[in-house]
Design a protein around this motif. Structure first.
Motif, PDB file in Angstrom:
ATOM      1  N   ARG A 188      10.654 -12.501  -6.293  1.00  0.00           N
ATOM      2  CA  ARG A 188       9.895 -11.591  -7.113  1.00  0.00           C
ATOM      3  C   ARG A 188      10.812 -10.399  -7.743  1.00  0.00           C
ATOM      4  O   ARG A 188      10.477  -9.700  -8.676  1.00  0.00           O
ATOM      5  N   ASP A 189      11.957 -10.372  -7.152  1.00  0.00           N
ATOM      6  CA  ASP A 189      12.803  -9.129  -7.639  1.00  0.00           C
ATOM      7  C   ASP A 189      13.520  -9.549  -8.880  1.00  0.00           C
ATOM      8  O   ASP A 189      13.587  -8.738  -9.918  1.00  0.00           O
ATOM      9  N   CYS A 190      14.151 -10.779  -8.736  1.00  0.00           N
ATOM     10  CA  CYS A 190      14.977 -11.176  -9.990  1.00  0.00           C
ATOM     11  C   CYS A 190      14.503 -12.172 -10.985  1.00  0.00           C
ATOM     12  O   CYS A 190      15.031 -12.646 -11.969  1.00  0.00           O
ATOM     13  N   GLY A 191      13.366 -13.071 -10.413  1.00  0.00           N
ATOM     14  CA  GLY A 191      12.700 -14.086 -10.941  1.00  0.00           C
ATOM     15  C   GLY A 191      13.243 -15.398 -11.124  1.00  0.00           C
ATOM     16  O   GLY A 191      13.038 -16.322 -11.534  1.00  0.00           O
ATOM     17  N   HIS A 192      14.593 -15.547 -10.280  1.00  0.00           N
ATOM     18  CA  HIS A 192      15.320 -16.835 -10.149  1.00  0.00           C
ATOM     19  C   HIS A 192      14.207 -17.720  -9.191  1.00  0.00           C
ATOM     20  O   HIS A 192      13.379 -17.400  -8.393  1.00  0.00           O
ATOM     21  N   THR A 193      14.013 -18.918  -9.905  1.00  0.00           N
ATOM     22  CA  THR A 193      13.291 -19.858  -9.001  1.00  0.00           C
ATOM     23  C   THR A 193      14.069 -21.128  -8.729  1.00  0.00           C
ATOM     24  O   THR A 193      15.149 -21.361  -9.370  1.00  0.00           O
ATOM     25  N   ARG A 194      13.619 -21.994  -7.802  1.00  0.00           N
ATOM     26  CA  ARG A 194      14.153 -23.287  -7.399  1.00  0.00           C
ATOM     27  C   ARG A 194      13.078 -24.109  -6.807  1.00  0.00           C
ATOM     28  O   ARG A 194      12.169 -23.647  -6.484  1.00  0.00           O
ATOM     29  N   ASP A 195      13.575 -25.573  -6.585  1.00  0.00           N
ATOM     30  CA  ASP A 195      12.623 -25.976  -6.032  1.00  0.00           C
ATOM     31  C   ASP A 195      12.529 -26.033  -4.445  1.00  0.00           C
ATOM     32  O   ASP A 195      13.475 -25.551  -3.726  1.00  0.00           O
ATOM     33  N   ALA A 196      11.278 -26.290  -4.079  1.00  0.00           N
ATOM     34  CA  ALA A 196      10.990 -25.934  -2.573  1.00  0.00           C
ATOM     35  C   ALA A 196      11.271 -27.207  -1.835  1.00  0.00           C
ATOM     36  O   ALA A 196      11.041 -28.321  -2.296  1.00  0.00           O
ATOM     37  N   VAL A 197      12.314 -27.173  -0.840  1.00  0.00           N
ATOM     38  CA  VAL A 197      12.684 -28.479  -0.357  1.00  0.00           C
ATOM     39  C   VAL A 197      12.084 -28.176   1.122  1.00  0.00           C
ATOM     40  O   VAL A 197      12.069 -27.406   2.090  1.00  0.00           O
ATOM     41  N   ARG A 198      10.932 -29.460   1.470  1.00  0.00           N
ATOM     42  CA  ARG A 198      10.144 -29.139   2.807  1.00  0.00           C
ATOM     43  C   ARG A 198      10.437 -30.107   3.549  1.00  0.00           C
ATOM     44  O   ARG A 198      10.753 -31.280   3.257  1.00  0.00           O
ATOM     45  N   ASP A 199      10.091 -29.867   5.047  1.00  0.00           N
ATOM     46  CA  ASP A 199      10.472 -30.928   6.022  1.00  0.00           C
ATOM     47  C   ASP A 199       9.231 -30.726   6.810  1.00  0.00           C
ATOM     48  O   ASP A 199       8.251 -29.903   6.564  1.00  0.00           O
ATOM     49  N   ASP A 200       9.033 -31.588   7.779  1.00  0.00           N
ATOM     50  CA  ASP A 200       7.643 -31.353   8.684  1.00  0.00           C
ATOM     51  C   ASP A 200       7.969 -30.656   9.934  1.00  0.00           C
ATOM     52  O   ASP A 200       7.284 -30.784  10.804  1.00  0.00           O
ATOM     53  N   GLN A 201       9.206 -29.898  10.016  1.00  0.00           N
ATOM     54  CA  GLN A 201       9.495 -29.272  11.423  1.00  0.00           C
ATOM     55  C   GLN A 201       8.354 -28.052  11.285  1.00  0.00           C
ATOM     56  O   GLN A 201       8.101 -27.428  10.306  1.00  0.00           O
ATOM     57  N   PRO A 202       7.854 -27.757  12.475  1.00  0.00           N
ATOM     58  CA  PRO A 202       6.698 -26.563  12.628  1.00  0.00           C
ATOM     59  C   PRO A 202       7.746 -25.103  12.479  1.00  0.00           C
ATOM     60  O   PRO A 202       8.901 -25.258  12.883  1.00  0.00           O
ATOM     61  N   LEU A 203       7.222 -24.087  11.826  1.00  0.00           N
ATOM     62  CA  LEU A 203       7.706 -23.298  11.522  1.00  0.00           C
ATOM     63  C   LEU A 203       8.004 -22.189  12.686  1.00  0.00           C
ATOM     64  O   LEU A 203       8.929 -21.381  13.152  1.00  0.00           O
ATOM     65  N   VAL A 204       6.842 -22.102  13.491  1.00  0.00           N
ATOM     66  CA  VAL A 204       7.026 -21.345  14.642  1.00  0.00           C
ATOM     67  C   VAL A 204       6.418 -22.152  15.897  1.00  0.00           C
ATOM     68  O   VAL A 204       5.195 -22.275  16.026  1.00  0.00           O
ATOM     69  N   PRO A 205       7.385 -23.045  16.531  1.00  0.00           N
ATOM     70  CA  PRO A 205       6.833 -23.837  17.673  1.00  0.00           C
ATOM     71  C   PRO A 205       5.964 -23.191  18.958  1.00  0.00           C
ATOM     72  O   PRO A 205       5.320 -23.873  19.291  1.00  0.00           O
ATOM     73  N   SER A 206       6.257 -21.806  19.253  1.00  0.00           N
ATOM     74  CA  SER A 206       5.611 -21.321  20.246  1.00  0.00           C
ATOM     75  C   SER A 206       4.505 -20.672  19.616  1.00  0.00           C
ATOM     76  O   SER A 206       3.644 -20.012  20.520  1.00  0.00           O
ATOM     77  N   ALA A 207       4.343 -20.495  18.447  1.00  0.00           N
ATOM     78  CA  ALA A 207       3.095 -19.710  17.874  1.00  0.00           C
ATOM     79  C   ALA A 207       1.711 -20.357  18.193  1.00  0.00           C
ATOM     80  O   ALA A 207       1.800 -21.824  18.315  1.00  0.00           O
ATOM     81  N   PRO A 208       0.667 -19.711  18.537  1.00  0.00           N
ATOM     82  CA  PRO A 208      -0.536 -20.283  18.738  1.00  0.00           C
ATOM     83  C   PRO A 208      -0.881 -21.315  17.489  1.00  0.00           C
ATOM     84  O   PRO A 208      -0.405 -20.791  16.336  1.00  0.00           O
ATOM     85  N   SER A 209      -1.685 -22.262  17.673  1.00  0.00           N
ATOM     86  CA  SER A 209      -2.160 -23.046  16.486  1.00  0.00           C
ATOM     87  C   SER A 209      -3.276 -22.358  15.731  1.00  0.00           C
ATOM     88  O   SER A 209      -4.055 -21.336  16.296  1.00  0.00           O
ATOM     89  N   PRO A 210      -3.104 -22.196  14.442  1.00  0.00           N
ATOM     90  CA  PRO A 210      -4.178 -21.588  13.622  1.00  0.00           C
ATOM     91  C   PRO A 210      -5.500 -21.960  13.711  1.00  0.00           C
ATOM     92  O   PRO A 210      -6.522 -21.152  13.880  1.00  0.00           O
ATOM     93  N   ALA A 211      -5.922 -22.966  14.638  1.00  0.00           N
ATOM     94  CA  ALA A 211      -7.311 -23.193  15.087  1.00  0.00           C
ATOM     95  C   ALA A 211      -7.576 -22.565  16.441  1.00  0.00           C
ATOM     96  O   ALA A 211      -8.788 -22.733  16.939  1.00  0.00           O
ATOM     97  N   ASP A 212      -6.410 -22.274  17.051  1.00  0.00           N
ATOM     98  CA  ASP A 212      -7.006 -21.555  18.489  1.00  0.00           C
ATOM     99  C   ASP A 212      -7.870 -20.306  18.087  1.00  0.00           C
ATOM    100  O   ASP A 212      -7.510 -19.320  17.590  1.00  0.00           O
TER     101      ASP A 212
END
Length: 109
Positions: A67-91
């Protein structure tokens, strides 16, 4: 979507700008609650712009944009959870939905 640090869920929005902030972590869009924003090190866990170093990133349509400089790049995604110890969104979701329905249905004409 819960806060990526503490798992807190957003409540019904009030008028005006939201106190929650969007950010990018591991090329995934995340939210940061106001309480976690008060922590001085909350931005240390976020992705940074390769061009300017800013943490003001958004991820949309497979792209990460600064948002600051406008630089863009492709997102590289994997299937690893972002926060393993965080509660599930369904909890607790069913309880929140039931409470919301109770509030709405009690507001008769």
């Amino acid at each position: 979507m819960p806060c990526f640090r503490c798992g807190a869920r957003q409540t019904d929005p009030v008028r005006g700008a939201s106190p929650w902030r969007r950010a990018v972590r591991a090329d995934h869009q995340v939210l940061v609650c106001p309480d976690c924003q008060a922590a001085h090190d909350w931005a240390d866990d976020l992705d940074r712009c390769a061009s300017c170093g800013s943490a003001a990133l958004v991820c949309r349509l497979g792209e990460v944009e600064c948002r600051d400089c406008g630089h863009t790049r492709d997102a590289v995604r994997d299937d690893q959870p972002l926060v393993p110890s965080a509660p599930s969104p369904a909890d607790g979701l069913s309880e929140e939905v039931a409470a919301a329905l109770s509030r709405v249905l009690r507001r008769g004409p």
